[in-house]
Design a protein around this motif. Sequence first.
Motif, PDB file in Angstrom:
ATOM      1  N   THR A 261      34.962  31.836  34.026  1.00 38.30           N
ATOM      2  CA  THR A 261      36.258  31.557  33.399  1.00 38.30           C
ATOM      3  C   THR A 261      36.695  32.747  32.553  1.00 38.30           C
ATOM      4  O   THR A 261      37.848  33.198  32.636  1.00 38.30           O
ATOM      5  CB  THR A 261      36.175  30.302  32.510  1.00 38.30           C
ATOM      6  OG1 THR A 261      35.699  29.199  33.288  1.00 38.30           O
ATOM      7  CG2 THR A 261      37.529  29.952  31.923  1.00 38.30           C
ATOM      8  N   CYS A 262      35.775  33.251  31.747  1.00 27.58           N
ATOM      9  CA  CYS A 262      36.094  34.402  30.885  1.00 27.58           C
ATOM     10  C   CYS A 262      36.285  35.676  31.710  1.00 27.58           C
ATOM     11  O   CYS A 262      37.154  36.505  31.410  1.00 27.58           O
ATOM     12  CB  CYS A 262      34.986  34.599  29.855  1.00 27.58           C
ATOM     13  SG  CYS A 262      34.840  33.248  28.663  1.00 27.58           S
ATOM     14  N   PHE A 263      35.485  35.817  32.759  1.00 23.27           N
ATOM     15  CA  PHE A 263      35.545  37.019  33.598  1.00 23.27           C
ATOM     16  C   PHE A 263      36.901  37.140  34.286  1.00 23.27           C
ATOM     17  O   PHE A 263      37.486  38.223  34.359  1.00 23.27           O
ATOM     18  CB  PHE A 263      34.425  36.983  34.634  1.00 23.27           C
ATOM     19  CG  PHE A 263      34.347  38.209  35.499  1.00 23.27           C
ATOM     20  CD1 PHE A 263      33.801  39.390  35.008  1.00 23.27           C
ATOM     21  CD2 PHE A 263      34.837  38.197  36.802  1.00 23.27           C
ATOM     22  CE1 PHE A 263      33.734  40.529  35.799  1.00 23.27           C
ATOM     23  CE2 PHE A 263      34.773  39.335  37.601  1.00 23.27           C
ATOM     24  CZ  PHE A 263      34.215  40.498  37.105  1.00 23.27           C
ATOM     25  N   PHE A 264      37.412  36.019  34.784  1.00 23.82           N
ATOM     26  CA  PHE A 264      38.672  36.039  35.532  1.00 23.82           C
ATOM     27  C   PHE A 264      39.903  35.770  34.665  1.00 23.82           C
ATOM     28  O   PHE A 264      41.025  35.724  35.179  1.00 23.82           O
ATOM     29  CB  PHE A 264      38.630  35.008  36.658  1.00 23.82           C
ATOM     30  CG  PHE A 264      37.698  35.374  37.779  1.00 23.82           C
ATOM     31  CD1 PHE A 264      38.003  36.427  38.632  1.00 23.82           C
ATOM     32  CD2 PHE A 264      36.521  34.685  37.982  1.00 23.82           C
ATOM     33  CE1 PHE A 264      37.142  36.785  39.661  1.00 23.82           C
ATOM     34  CE2 PHE A 264      35.657  35.021  39.011  1.00 23.82           C
ATOM     35  CZ  PHE A 264      35.964  36.079  39.859  1.00 23.82           C
ATOM     36  N   ARG A 265      39.704  35.619  33.380  1.00 24.03           N
ATOM     37  CA  ARG A 265      40.771  35.205  32.472  1.00 24.03           C
ATOM     38  C   ARG A 265      42.047  36.028  32.619  1.00 24.03           C
ATOM     39  O   ARG A 265      43.160  35.478  32.623  1.00 24.03           O
ATOM     40  CB  ARG A 265      40.255  35.301  31.038  1.00 24.03           C
ATOM     41  CG  ARG A 265      41.271  35.011  29.955  1.00 24.03           C
ATOM     42  CD  ARG A 265      40.689  35.364  28.605  1.00 24.03           C
ATOM     43  NE  ARG A 265      40.304  36.772  28.564  1.00 24.03           N
ATOM     44  CZ  ARG A 265      39.622  37.336  27.571  1.00 24.03           C
ATOM     45  NH1 ARG A 265      39.236  36.605  26.540  1.00 24.03           N
ATOM     46  NH2 ARG A 265      39.315  38.616  27.608  1.00 24.03           N
ATOM     47  N   ASP A 266      41.946  37.328  32.727  1.00 19.24           N
ATOM     48  CA  ASP A 266      43.122  38.198  32.700  1.00 19.24           C
ATOM     49  C   ASP A 266      43.564  38.688  34.084  1.00 19.24           C
ATOM     50  O   ASP A 266      44.456  39.528  34.190  1.00 19.24           O
ATOM     51  CB  ASP A 266      42.856  39.410  31.801  1.00 19.24           C
ATOM     52  CG  ASP A 266      42.613  38.995  30.360  1.00 19.24           C
ATOM     53  OD1 ASP A 266      43.238  38.016  29.917  1.00 19.24           O
ATOM     54  OD2 ASP A 266      41.803  39.649  29.685  1.00 19.24           O
ATOM     55  N   TRP A 267      42.970  38.153  35.136  1.00 16.83           N
ATOM     56  CA  TRP A 267      43.311  38.636  36.471  1.00 16.83           C
ATOM     57  C   TRP A 267      44.652  38.108  36.954  1.00 16.83           C
ATOM     58  O   TRP A 267      45.435  38.833  37.555  1.00 16.83           O
ATOM     59  CB  TRP A 267      42.198  38.257  37.454  1.00 16.83           C
ATOM     60  CG  TRP A 267      40.982  39.114  37.338  1.00 16.83           C
ATOM     61  CD1 TRP A 267      40.471  39.672  36.195  1.00 16.83           C
ATOM     62  CD2 TRP A 267      40.121  39.528  38.396  1.00 16.83           C
ATOM     63  NE1 TRP A 267      39.345  40.394  36.463  1.00 16.83           N
ATOM     64  CE2 TRP A 267      39.093  40.321  37.820  1.00 16.83           C
ATOM     65  CE3 TRP A 267      40.095  39.288  39.761  1.00 16.83           C
ATOM     66  CZ2 TRP A 267      38.072  40.884  38.566  1.00 16.83           C
ATOM     67  CZ3 TRP A 267      39.063  39.854  40.513  1.00 16.83           C
ATOM     68  CH2 TRP A 267      38.076  40.642  39.927  1.00 16.83           C
ATOM     69  N   PHE A 268      44.895  36.826  36.751  1.00 19.95           N
ATOM     70  CA  PHE A 268      46.119  36.198  37.243  1.00 19.95           C
ATOM     71  C   PHE A 268      46.745  35.385  36.107  1.00 19.95           C
ATOM     72  O   PHE A 268      46.683  34.161  36.100  1.00 19.95           O
ATOM     73  CB  PHE A 268      45.821  35.298  38.445  1.00 19.95           C
ATOM     74  CG  PHE A 268      45.080  35.981  39.555  1.00 19.95           C
ATOM     75  CD1 PHE A 268      45.745  36.842  40.408  1.00 19.95           C
ATOM     76  CD2 PHE A 268      43.719  35.785  39.726  1.00 19.95           C
ATOM     77  CE1 PHE A 268      45.067  37.488  41.435  1.00 19.95           C
ATOM     78  CE2 PHE A 268      43.033  36.423  40.741  1.00 19.95           C
ATOM     79  CZ  PHE A 268      43.704  37.287  41.605  1.00 19.95           C
ATOM     80  N   PRO A 269      47.337  36.053  35.128  1.00 20.49           N
ATOM     81  CA  PRO A 269      47.795  35.361  33.916  1.00 20.49           C
ATOM     82  C   PRO A 269      48.838  34.279  34.171  1.00 20.49           C
ATOM     83  O   PRO A 269      48.813  33.243  33.510  1.00 20.49           O
ATOM     84  CB  PRO A 269      48.363  36.490  33.046  1.00 20.49           C
ATOM     85  CG  PRO A 269      48.599  37.634  33.974  1.00 20.49           C
ATOM     86  CD  PRO A 269      47.566  37.507  35.041  1.00 20.49           C
ATOM     87  N   ARG A 272      47.011  31.364  35.686  1.00 22.26           N
ATOM     88  CA  ARG A 272      46.137  30.830  34.634  1.00 22.26           C
ATOM     89  C   ARG A 272      46.914  29.934  33.683  1.00 22.26           C
ATOM     90  O   ARG A 272      46.496  28.800  33.390  1.00 22.26           O
ATOM     91  CB  ARG A 272      45.519  31.995  33.852  1.00 22.26           C
ATOM     92  CG  ARG A 272      44.677  31.601  32.643  1.00 22.26           C
ATOM     93  CD  ARG A 272      44.569  32.759  31.672  1.00 22.26           C
ATOM     94  NE  ARG A 272      45.863  33.105  31.096  1.00 22.26           N
ATOM     95  CZ  ARG A 272      46.154  34.301  30.561  1.00 22.26           C
ATOM     96  NH1 ARG A 272      45.252  35.257  30.549  1.00 22.26           N
ATOM     97  NH2 ARG A 272      47.348  34.518  30.039  1.00 22.26           N
TER      98      ARG A 272
END
Length: 282
Positions: A261-269, A272
């Motif tokens: 969850t934290c790793f992908f947090r900023d990939w697809f804002p 998200r």
Amino acid sequence: MKMRAKLAVLAVVVTAFLWRDTFDPESVRGARVLVTGASMGIGEQMAYHYARLGAQLVITARRESALQKVVERCMELGAQKALYVSGDMSNPADPERVLRQAVALLGGLDYLVLNHIGNSPYGMWDGDTDYVRTLMQINFVSYTQMASAALPTLEKSNGAVVVVSSLLGKMTTPFAATYASTKFAVNGFFGTLQHELAMQGSNVSITICTLGLIDTQTAMDKIRGYTDITPYPASEAALHIIKAGATRQKESHYPWFHWFTCFFRDWFPYIRDICIQKSFNY
């Protein structure tokens, strides 16, 4: 296809390595531990786990009657020592006082487990900035006070600071502006302190535990009607925190998948934020 298969195998191997359990229960036996916020919820469950592992405990919270009951149960479960010091972390004088008393009672300190939180509103932000200041003292400033006071003692014992944080200190959701602000502050301070202690060659480790939604009574009462997100057991979360601190992990996540969850947090804002907002009722 062969390359994809190799990458998949590599991912499985790396994941298994990262999440292997290296915890030795004997490493906690006899350890001198201070657990804050231990009258209920995750803190209470941590106290019971430490007791089963044969640790020497001091627990703290505001309610003396509740602390007495937890101490009695800890002794029944096998704690080498179980004592309490009551304290109100909204009072700027109490964090350091509690820390000093705990060190005196235990004759030193091996683990400082910072877990306490103040009551925070759950709902749309109402503009109450005064309560932001109050909650910052409880959830953040008191953490820094206790950690700073404990560092000289922990340096002597090769000890550890274990910080109970939240996924809400990594990413935001509706209805928790005040609470989330305190957890972002906690993560920022203790993440920085990890760097500085390492640069100084310190013997003290700092573990930051990022928790998702846990099924404590307080949390369940707050979110009722707002979301159907699945909560996870407080007892399991408590044991996870203990293991992470004992193995001197810099950061841990419970449930485990919140690492992703934290790793992908900023990939697809955009996606998200839509997913988050649709997970809550308003």
